[in-house]
Design a protein around this motif. Structure first.
Motif, PDB file in Angstrom:
ATOM      1  N   VAL A 286       0.832  -1.208   0.000  1.00 41.61           N
ATOM      2  CA  VAL A 286       0.000   0.000   0.000  1.00 41.61           C
ATOM      3  C   VAL A 286       0.865   1.256   0.000  1.00 41.61           C
ATOM      4  N   VAL A 287       2.023   1.196   0.644  1.00 40.95           N
ATOM      5  CA  VAL A 287       2.923   2.354   0.659  1.00 40.95           C
ATOM      6  C   VAL A 287       3.738   2.436  -0.629  1.00 40.95           C
ATOM      7  N   ALA A 288       4.221   1.292  -1.125  1.00 39.97           N
ATOM      8  CA  ALA A 288       5.166   1.306  -2.244  1.00 39.97           C
ATOM      9  C   ALA A 288       4.498   1.575  -3.582  1.00 39.97           C
ATOM     10  N   LEU A 289       3.300   1.027  -3.791  1.00 39.97           N
ATOM     11  CA  LEU A 289       2.688   1.144  -5.117  1.00 39.97           C
ATOM     12  C   LEU A 289       2.363   2.587  -5.495  1.00 39.97           C
ATOM     13  N   PRO A 290       1.779   3.429  -4.617  1.00 41.65           N
ATOM     14  CA  PRO A 290       1.593   4.840  -5.017  1.00 41.65           C
ATOM     15  C   PRO A 290       2.913   5.556  -5.298  1.00 41.65           C
ATOM     16  N   CYS A 291       3.940   5.274  -4.495  1.00 46.31           N
ATOM     17  CA  CYS A 291       5.236   5.913  -4.761  1.00 46.31           C
ATOM     18  C   CYS A 291       5.809   5.473  -6.102  1.00 46.31           C
ATOM     19  N   LEU A 292       5.700   4.193  -6.404  1.00 45.76           N
ATOM     20  CA  LEU A 292       6.162   3.710  -7.703  1.00 45.76           C
ATOM     21  C   LEU A 292       5.330   4.289  -8.838  1.00 45.76           C
ATOM     22  N   THR A 293       4.038   4.503  -8.599  1.00 47.78           N
ATOM     23  CA  THR A 293       3.182   5.100  -9.633  1.00 47.78           C
ATOM     24  C   THR A 293       3.641   6.515  -9.961  1.00 47.78           C
ATOM     25  N   ILE A 294       3.970   7.301  -8.932  1.00 47.77           N
ATOM     26  CA  ILE A 294       4.475   8.659  -9.175  1.00 47.77           C
ATOM     27  C   ILE A 294       5.763   8.606  -9.991  1.00 47.77           C
ATOM     28  N   LEU A 295       6.654   7.703  -9.611  1.00 45.94           N
ATOM     29  CA  LEU A 295       7.905   7.562 -10.355  1.00 45.94           C
ATOM     30  C   LEU A 295       7.646   7.117 -11.793  1.00 45.94           C
ATOM     31  N   ALA A 296       6.706   6.189 -11.962  1.00 45.68           N
ATOM     32  CA  ALA A 296       6.371   5.719 -13.310  1.00 45.68           C
ATOM     33  C   ALA A 296       5.771   6.836 -14.148  1.00 45.68           C
ATOM     34  N   ASN A 297       4.962   7.698 -13.545  1.00 47.88           N
ATOM     35  CA  ASN A 297       4.393   8.823 -14.291  1.00 47.88           C
ATOM     36  C   ASN A 297       5.488   9.756 -14.798  1.00 47.88           C
ATOM     37  N   PHE A 298       6.450  10.074 -13.930  1.00 53.54           N
ATOM     38  CA  PHE A 298       7.551  10.945 -14.357  1.00 53.54           C
ATOM     39  C   PHE A 298       8.367  10.281 -15.472  1.00 53.54           C
ATOM     40  N   ALA A 299       8.633   8.981 -15.332  1.00 57.86           N
ATOM     41  CA  ALA A 299       9.412   8.294 -16.362  1.00 57.86           C
ATOM     42  C   ALA A 299       8.664   8.253 -17.684  1.00 57.86           C
ATOM     43  N   ALA A 300       7.351   7.980 -17.635  1.00 55.04           N
ATOM     44  CA  ALA A 300       6.570   7.917 -18.875  1.00 55.04           C
ATOM     45  C   ALA A 300       6.485   9.283 -19.541  1.00 55.04           C
ATOM     46  N   LEU A 301       6.298  10.338 -18.743  1.00 57.63           N
ATOM     47  CA  LEU A 301       6.266  11.681 -19.324  1.00 57.63           C
ATOM     48  C   LEU A 301       7.629  12.050 -19.905  1.00 57.63           C
ATOM     49  N   GLY A 302       8.707  11.597 -19.241  1.00 57.65           N
ATOM     50  CA  GLY A 302      10.034  11.843 -19.804  1.00 57.65           C
ATOM     51  C   GLY A 302      10.227  11.124 -21.128  1.00 57.65           C
ATOM     52  N   GLY A 303       9.771   9.875 -21.216  1.00 58.93           N
ATOM     53  CA  GLY A 303       9.854   9.164 -22.488  1.00 58.93           C
ATOM     54  C   GLY A 303       9.015   9.816 -23.562  1.00 58.93           C
ATOM     55  N   GLY A 304       7.811  10.266 -23.186  1.00 59.33           N
ATOM     56  CA  GLY A 304       6.978  10.969 -24.168  1.00 59.33           C
ATOM     57  C   GLY A 304       7.602  12.265 -24.619  1.00 59.33           C
ATOM     58  N   MET A 305       8.235  12.993 -23.701  1.00 58.49           N
ATOM     59  CA  MET A 305       8.905  14.247 -24.060  1.00 58.49           C
ATOM     60  C   MET A 305      10.042  13.983 -25.042  1.00 58.49           C
ATOM     61  N   LEU A 306      10.805  12.907 -24.796  1.00 53.14           N
ATOM     62  CA  LEU A 306      11.909  12.573 -25.695  1.00 53.14           C
ATOM     63  C   LEU A 306      11.405  12.187 -27.078  1.00 53.14           C
ATOM     64  N   ALA A 307      10.360  11.375 -27.131  1.00 51.71           N
ATOM     65  CA  ALA A 307       9.813  10.952 -28.422  1.00 51.71           C
ATOM     66  C   ALA A 307       9.183  12.121 -29.165  1.00 51.71           C
ATOM     67  N   ALA A 308       8.512  13.012 -28.432  1.00 52.35           N
ATOM     68  CA  ALA A 308       7.897  14.176 -29.091  1.00 52.35           C
ATOM     69  C   ALA A 308       8.962  15.088 -29.689  1.00 52.35           C
ATOM     70  N   ASP A 309      10.097  15.207 -29.013  1.00 50.25           N
ATOM     71  CA  ASP A 309      11.180  16.040 -29.552  1.00 50.25           C
ATOM     72  C   ASP A 309      11.799  15.402 -30.787  1.00 50.25           C
ATOM     73  N   LEU A 310      11.938  14.073 -30.772  1.00 50.97           N
ATOM     74  CA  LEU A 310      12.591  13.393 -31.890  1.00 50.97           C
ATOM     75  C   LEU A 310      11.678  13.277 -33.113  1.00 50.97           C
ATOM     76  N   TYR A 311      10.392  12.985 -32.925  1.00 56.05           N
ATOM     77  CA  TYR A 311       9.508  12.683 -34.042  1.00 56.05           C
ATOM     78  C   TYR A 311       8.629  13.856 -34.463  1.00 56.05           C
ATOM     79  N   SER A 312       8.331  14.779 -33.548  1.00 57.04           N
ATOM     80  CA  SER A 312       7.459  15.906 -33.900  1.00 57.04           C
ATOM     81  C   SER A 312       8.147  17.251 -33.777  1.00 57.04           C
ATOM     82  N   GLY A 313       9.376  17.272 -33.323  1.00 60.59           N
ATOM     83  CA  GLY A 313      10.089  18.542 -33.195  1.00 60.59           C
ATOM     84  C   GLY A 313       9.548  19.429 -32.104  1.00 60.59           C
ATOM     85  N   ILE A 314       8.917  18.854 -31.092  1.00 60.71           N
ATOM     86  CA  ILE A 314       8.381  19.628 -29.971  1.00 60.71           C
ATOM     87  C   ILE A 314       9.460  19.691 -28.892  1.00 60.71           C
TER      88      ILE A 314
END
Length: 395
Positions: A286-314
């Motif tokens: 119960v303690v670890a899963l929300p913390c991991l979810t926050i970390l996963a959100n940051f990682a996924a947004l970072g991956g999306g930011m990288l892909a958007a810069d490479l493929y769409s020039g954003i």
């Protein structure tokens, strides 16, 4: 004195000869009769085995009468020789009758007949049709779900009631056990959860950029990644990874303790297995899963930011500006609210399956597999129910 000794020896030899198993065979018309005498025990039946096989090979009779009235002692070896003779003749269609057997001989013959399959119905039972088999599978599944639900509520109730380290008495919570499980389930899962979320976020952004490019709406890939990751994918993918990683570990640990009777040992010394084994793991999830979810959100947004810069020039600055406009606090909390409920489900299902493990390694493997499959299935169902609930309340 010497003469008396010789007479005693001869009388003992005569007594032994009377105990030897014998078969007297007589034939009249289509009737073959066999009269048995002596002790038909393991130590002596070898002397008549060849004679019994010779009788089995005899043919030309339609009826076989066996007389066991002169048989003394009998064990399973002697009963098996007589049963073999009966079975061979019955397969030829010969009518076999037995008379004069004692209760012990009758019991032994029946037991040996059941072991060899003679006294059972040789006709194979007809398999039910596919409709009956399907209904039977559904019924068994419903009963299994009911049993699992009762066991899960038992574990959940005991956990909510407190650590319950001592049976029937409250006891202080052990923080060391909880922090140890947080370290194993939370900190140990950071690399794999971060890498998976980074890749998933990049894939979503890359595929979205290709599709939105046809409409000249490349910038909306930020909305797609932000809303999808924060509301659904971040918590769902994290829960699936924890179900496969930590849920299987919980089932394997508790199941191995059950196999080695360590769970019973805890009960013997007055400890509650749920408080000792389940409570720290459930709290850690119960303690670890929300913390991991926050970390996963940051990682996924970072991956999306990288892909958007490479493929769409954003560029990253434009990505963050658009992200602030596309999401709000409700988008963030919509995903985080699900995390504790998913953690409870994963922990309870893993504990229930661990408590169901039997005494074999095969049972352990089956229940570990069932734990992962059931956890992932129920987590996805719960995510769908949350989506329906959020749509109904406009959240």
């Amino acid at each position: 004195m010497l003469t008396i000794g010789k007479q005693d020896a001869s009388s003992k030899a005569a007594a032994r000869d009377d105990q030897q198993p014998r078969v007297a065979v007589g034939e009249e018309g289509d009737l073959l009769g066999c009269a048995f005498s002596g002790n038909w025990t393991t130590r002596r039946v070898a002397t008549v085995d060849a004679e019994m096989r010779a009788i089995e090979r005899r043919g030309g009779h339609k009826r076989l009468a066996l007389d066991l009235s002169q048989v003394g002692r009998m064990d399973t070896a002697g009963a098996w020789l007589i049963e073999r003779l009966i079975e061979v003749n019955e397969k030829r269609g010969v009518e076999v009758t037995i008379q004069g057997q004692s209760k012990i001989a009758a019991t032994l013959l029946d037991a040996v007949g059941e072991a060899t399959g003679r006294n059972t119905d040789a006709r194979p039972a007809l398999a039910p049709n596919i409709v009956i088999r399907g209904l039977e599978a559904i019924g068994r599944g419903v009963y299994s779900m009911c049993d699992d639900f009762i066991a899960a509520m038992n574990i959940l109730g005991a956990t909510i009631g407190g650590a319950q380290m001592k049976l029937g008495r409250g006891h202080a919570i052990n923080p060391a056990a909880i922090f140890n499980q947080i370290d194993r389930m939370g900190v140990g899962a950071i690399p794999v959860v971060s890498l998976m979320s980074l890749i998933v976020g990049a894939i979503v952004a890359q595929q979205g950029a290709y599709q939105l490019r046809y409409f000249g709406a490349d910038i909306f890939v930020v909305d797609l990644v932000g809303v999808l990751v924060l509301r659904e994918l971040g918590v769902l993918m994290t829960a699936i990874m924890i179900a496969g990683r930590s849920g299987s570990a919980i089932t394997a640990e508790i199941g191995s303790m059950k196999m080695r009777e360590e769970v019973d040992a805890l009960k013997v010394i007055g400890l509650n297995p749920i408080g000792v084994l389940v409570f720290p793991r459930l709290v850690a999830l119960v303690v670890a899963l929300p913390c991991l979810t926050i970390l996963a959100n940051f990682a996924a947004l970072g991956g999306g930011m990288l892909a958007a810069d490479l493929y769409s020039g954003i560029p990253p600055a434009a990505f963050l500006d658009r992200l602030r406009a596309a999401i709000d606090l409700s988008t963030i909390f919509a995903g985080l609210i699900k995390a504790p409920f998913m953690a409870i489900i994963i922990g309870i299902i893993a504990s229930v399956e661990g408590m169901k493990v039997g005494g074999s390694a095969e049972s352990l493997g089956l229940h570990v597999t069932a734990s992962v499959v059931k956890s992932i299935f129920v987590v996805i169902i719960l995510d769908g129910l949350f989506a329906i609930f959020y749509a109904a309340i406009g959240f």
